[in-house]
Design a protein around this motif. Structure first.
Motif, PDB file in Angstrom:
ATOM      1  N   GLN A   1       2.740   2.117  -9.535  1.00  0.00           N
ATOM      2  CA  GLN A   1       3.151   2.744 -10.779  1.00  0.00           C
ATOM      3  C   GLN A   1       2.993   1.744 -11.909  1.00  0.00           C
ATOM      4  O   GLN A   1       3.474   0.617 -11.826  1.00  0.00           O
TER       5      GLN A   1
ATOM      6  N   GLY B   1      -2.902  -2.238  -6.295  1.00  0.00           N
ATOM      7  CA  GLY B   1      -2.317  -1.839  -5.024  1.00  0.00           C
ATOM      8  C   GLY B   1      -2.699  -2.772  -3.896  1.00  0.00           C
ATOM      9  O   GLY B   1      -1.869  -3.126  -3.041  1.00  0.00           O
TER      10      GLY B   1
ATOM     11  N   GLU C   1       0.184  11.787 -10.666  1.00  0.00           N
ATOM     12  CA  GLU C   1      -1.025  11.505  -9.904  1.00  0.00           C
ATOM     13  C   GLU C   1      -2.280  11.990 -10.616  1.00  0.00           C
ATOM     14  O   GLU C   1      -3.397  11.682 -10.199  1.00  0.00           O
TER      15      GLU C   1
ATOM     16  N   PHE D   1       0.850   6.986 -11.743  1.00  0.00           N
ATOM     17  CA  PHE D   1       0.770   6.550 -10.353  1.00  0.00           C
ATOM     18  C   PHE D   1      -0.683   6.543  -9.895  1.00  0.00           C
ATOM     19  O   PHE D   1      -1.485   7.367 -10.344  1.00  0.00           O
ATOM     20  N   ALA D   2      -1.022   5.644  -8.987  1.00  0.00           N
ATOM     21  CA  ALA D   2      -2.369   5.602  -8.411  1.00  0.00           C
ATOM     22  C   ALA D   2      -2.257   5.111  -6.974  1.00  0.00           C
ATOM     23  O   ALA D   2      -1.323   4.375  -6.630  1.00  0.00           O
ATOM     24  N   PRO D   3      -3.202   5.512  -6.101  1.00  0.00           N
ATOM     25  CA  PRO D   3      -3.146   5.092  -4.692  1.00  0.00           C
ATOM     26  C   PRO D   3      -3.273   3.573  -4.548  1.00  0.00           C
ATOM     27  O   PRO D   3      -4.097   2.947  -5.219  1.00  0.00           O
TER      28      PRO D   3
ATOM     29  N   LYS E   1       1.902   4.276  -3.329  1.00  0.00           N
ATOM     30  CA  LYS E   1       1.199   4.252  -4.615  1.00  0.00           C
ATOM     31  C   LYS E   1       1.686   3.078  -5.440  1.00  0.00           C
ATOM     32  O   LYS E   1       2.682   2.428  -5.122  1.00  0.00           O
TER      33      LYS E   1
ATOM     34  N   CYS F   1     -11.220   3.827  -7.376  1.00  0.00           N
ATOM     35  CA  CYS F   1     -10.208   4.864  -7.611  1.00  0.00           C
ATOM     36  C   CYS F   1     -10.714   5.941  -8.556  1.00  0.00           C
ATOM     37  O   CYS F   1     -10.509   7.130  -8.334  1.00  0.00           O
TER      38      CYS F   1
END
Length: 261
Positions: free
Chosen positions: A122, A151, A32, A142-144, A120, A203
């Protein structure tokens, strides 16, 4: 004769499971934070003593799952993580990579292939643009979901009830541009109509990107173009057209290497 041996064995088993769980928590935390974290910051995030974190990080470093960032200090995910991701996703990566390379060359921007991982996304593969000002990100990061274009195109495949169940409310504010839940749901409705979305620094400050979803027999993924926000506004339409064309090519003949323009 006592029964201490079986009890010790059971305790050892529990202890081993605990170490694995702690190592996984550390790796998720580093995933993260691709910019890296100090031991103290890791310890605070996973709520473990710094000494415990140091022992686990040293063991992970020996296996190249974590790497030191040099004189500046701190740690980040190591090269072995990218290798593991590549090996487990080798089919989709080998099929899509020629198209990613073509897309990156066409736009002269970095591109990525992502999948959903809980709440999240990937990154499982990426092509970094060969130019002076570019966005570089590691495989495995990983990111929200709610604050990235990748996403959001994947969230658009769910109905609103499923999105509410998946995401926290209120949504974490990653930057001043991050949308709240009502605004996100409104955007998802638009994505379902257009098949495309773009985020302007939602982000990470200074980083923007556009994405489309990719539906394959191997699952659902997102293809993204990631670039500095400074030149994003004037490139949205070109990125949209290139992504939708790439999506059509892959979904029409997945496994081919031709990139038609």
């Amino acid at each position: 004769m006592t029964r201490e041996a079986p009890e010790s064995g059971e305790e050892g088993k529990v202890g081993g499971i605990q170490v694995i769980a702690r190592a996984a928590a550390i790796m998720r935390t580093l995933g993260e934070h691709p910019q890296g974290l100090s031991l103290a910051a890791i310890a605070q995030a996973v709520k473990l003593p710094r000494s415990t974190v140091q022992r686990i990080v040293c063991a992970l470093e020996a296996e190249y799952l974590v790497e030191a960032m040099g004189p500046s200090g701190g740690f980040r995910l190591g090269v072995a993580v990218g290798q593991l991701v590549y090996q487990t996703q080798t089919d989709i990566i080998s099929l899509v990579r020629p198209y990613l390379e073509c897309l990156s060359n066409w736009l002269q921007e970095s591109v990525s292939l992502s999948k959903q991982a809980g709440e999240k996304i990937q990154v499982i593969d990426r092509i970094v643009a060969e130019r002076d000002l570019r966005v570089v990100f590691p495989i495995g990061v990983f990111a929200p979901m709610h604050s990235t274009s990748a996403g959001k195109v994947l969230l658009a495949g769910l109905d609103d009830a499923a999105v509410r169940d998946l995401l926290p409310d209120p949504l974490p504010q990653m930057t001043r541009n991050t949308r709240d839940l009502p605004a996100l749901l409104a955007e998802l409705a638009e994505i379902r109509e257009t098949g495309f979305t773009f985020d302007h620094g939602e982000c990470s400050e200074g980083i923007s990107g556009g994405s489309v979803s990719l539906d394959t027999y191997l699952g659902r993924y997102a293809i993204s173009v990631v670039l500095p926000t400074a030149r994003a506004a004037r490139r949205v339409e070109a990125i949209r057209e290139a992504l939708l064309a790439c999506k059509r090519d892959i979904e029409r003949a997945i496994g081919g290497t031709a990139c038609r323009r």
